[in-house]
Design a protein around this motif. Structure first.
Motif, short mmCIF file in Angstrom:
data_model
loop_
_atom_site.label_atom_id
_atom_site.label_comp_id
_atom_site.label_asym_id
_atom_site.label_seq_id
_atom_site.Cartn_x
_atom_site.Cartn_y
_atom_site.Cartn_z
N PHE A 15 0.84 -1.19 0.00
CA PHE A 15 0.00 0.00 0.00
C PHE A 15 0.87 1.25 0.00
N GLY A 16 0.50 2.21 -0.83
CA GLY A 16 1.26 3.44 -0.94
C GLY A 16 2.14 3.48 -2.17
N ASP A 75 4.04 -0.45 2.43
CA ASP A 75 5.14 -1.00 1.65
C ASP A 75 6.50 -0.79 2.32
N LYS A 76 7.34 -1.80 2.20
CA LYS A 76 8.65 -1.74 2.87
C LYS A 76 9.54 -0.63 2.32
N SER A 77 9.28 -0.17 1.11
CA SER A 77 10.13 0.90 0.57
C SER A 77 10.01 2.18 1.40
N VAL A 124 -0.29 -3.38 8.79
CA VAL A 124 0.96 -4.13 8.92
C VAL A 124 2.07 -3.33 8.25
N ALA A 125 3.13 -3.04 9.01
CA ALA A 125 4.30 -2.41 8.40
C ALA A 125 5.26 -3.52 8.01
N GLU A 126 5.67 -3.56 6.76
CA GLU A 126 6.65 -4.58 6.35
C GLU A 126 8.03 -3.94 6.19
N LEU A 139 -0.19 6.87 6.33
CA LEU A 139 -0.80 5.59 5.93
C LEU A 139 -1.29 4.82 7.16
N VAL A 140 -0.48 4.84 8.23
CA VAL A 140 -0.89 4.14 9.45
C VAL A 140 -2.15 4.78 10.02
#
Ligand code: C2E
Ligand code: CA
Ligand code: CA
Ligand code: CA
Length: 277
Positions: A180-181, A201-203, A233-235, A221-222
């Motif tokens: 997401f994002g 997204d982890k980026s 969920v933060a990756e 986003l959070v």
């Protein structure tokens, strides 16, 4: 012969050419590789930021190739999407993931399981039936399965698949929007689709300590996800500082190398027992 090689040499550097040939070979071999059992699942835990418990596990596919060794999904998922092999691959992954989750349940380890599903798969109107049949085969409760919907550069069509997503949701399966994002997911989704979870997204997450812009994006986003009552969920959480920043932002779930890399079954079970993170 020589002339064609010369021309190619002008157009491609050697490494890209090698890559191109590898990908061509992989695309050709993929259907039989699925049938002959060369696919493997790795598992990465999702951790609650509220109490530190393992809430679930994401299944990530790898290809144990007889010549090339362990091949990562970025090298064959796009090919599979283009060739149509994504359908049997998705079925294999779902079946293997439910089989593993059922085996863990039998040992008293009840985990939620997340499976990645290409947006393309949602164009198959029969997919909800496939999922329902597999859940029944493994006697696995629908509300413990999350489908993480990912879009690739080739497809940006989740909204066209609203019907399929709605039918999946009606089965009780949970729907997550992955990455997401990033460019291929959009705010329109969270208004129009029946979703339960956003994965940041982890980026953005990976550099949120050093890049103020990234941390602003993660915060927004959070907040957006949490305000809408979604699981967020933060990756890509790679260190302790990022974990604490995310917790302070109200993120409720995290995934990343800091807690655990994707692991094969024996190593995942060892990790679970030691809970060493
Ligand atoms: P994804 O679903 O966004 O999965 C997260 C990727 O980030 C995984 O790469 C994971 O190994 C990696 N990762 C996890 N934690 C960290 C971290 O802390 N730092 C960094 N740098 N990376 C981390 P992987 O396993 O190579 O998978 C890549 C992508 O391939 C996945 O991205 C997903 O889009 C796709 N994929 C994987 N398995 C499947 C599958 O069974 N079906 C489909 N359709 N796609 C899949
Ligand atoms: Ca995912
Ligand atoms: Ca992701
Ligand atoms: Ca991704």
């Amino acid at each position: 012969g020589a002339q064609r090689r010369g021309v190619r040499f002008l157009v491609f550097d050697e490494e890209n050419e090698g890559e191109r040939r590898l990908q061509f070979g992989l695309g050709r071999d993929l259907p039989s590789a699925i049938e002959s059992g060369q696919m493997r699942l790795y598992f990465q835990p999702k951790i609650s930021m509220i109490d530190g418990n393992v809430t679930g596990v994401e299944a990530l596919v790898r290809w144990q190739h007889p010549e090339h060794g362990l091949v990562f999904p970025d090298n064959f998922i796009p090919l599979a999407e283009r060739s149509g092999a994504i359908e049997p691959l998705t079925r294999w992954v779902l079946d293997a993931a439910l089989k593993q989750a059922s085996a863990w349940s039998a040992l008293g380890i009840d985990l939620e399981i997340s499976v990645n599903v290409s947006a393309l798969t949602l164009h198959n109107r029969d997919f909800p039936n496939t999922v329902r049949t597999m859940l029944a085969n493994w006697s696995f409760p629908a509300n413990r399965l999350t489908l993480e919907i990912t879009e690739s550069a080739f497809i940006s069509d989740v909204l066209r698949a609203t019907d399929t997503l709605t039918r999946l949701h009606e089965l009780g399966v949970r729907i997550s929007i992955d990455d997401f994002g990033t460019g291929y997911s959009s705010l329109a989704y969270i208004r129009r689709l029946p979703i339960d979870e956003l994965k940041v997204d982890k980026s953005f997450v990976m550099h949120m300590q050093s890049e103020p812009d990234d941390s602003v994006i993660v915060r927004v986003l959070v907040q957006l996800g949490r305000s809408l009552g979604l699981n967020v969920v933060a990756e890509g959480v790679e260190d302790r500082e990022t974990w604490y920043m995310l917790a302070a932002l109200g993120c409720n779930c995290a995934q990343g190398y800091y807690m655990a890399r994707p692991l094969d079954v024996p190593n995942f079970e060892k990790w679970l027992q030691s809970s060493a993170w």
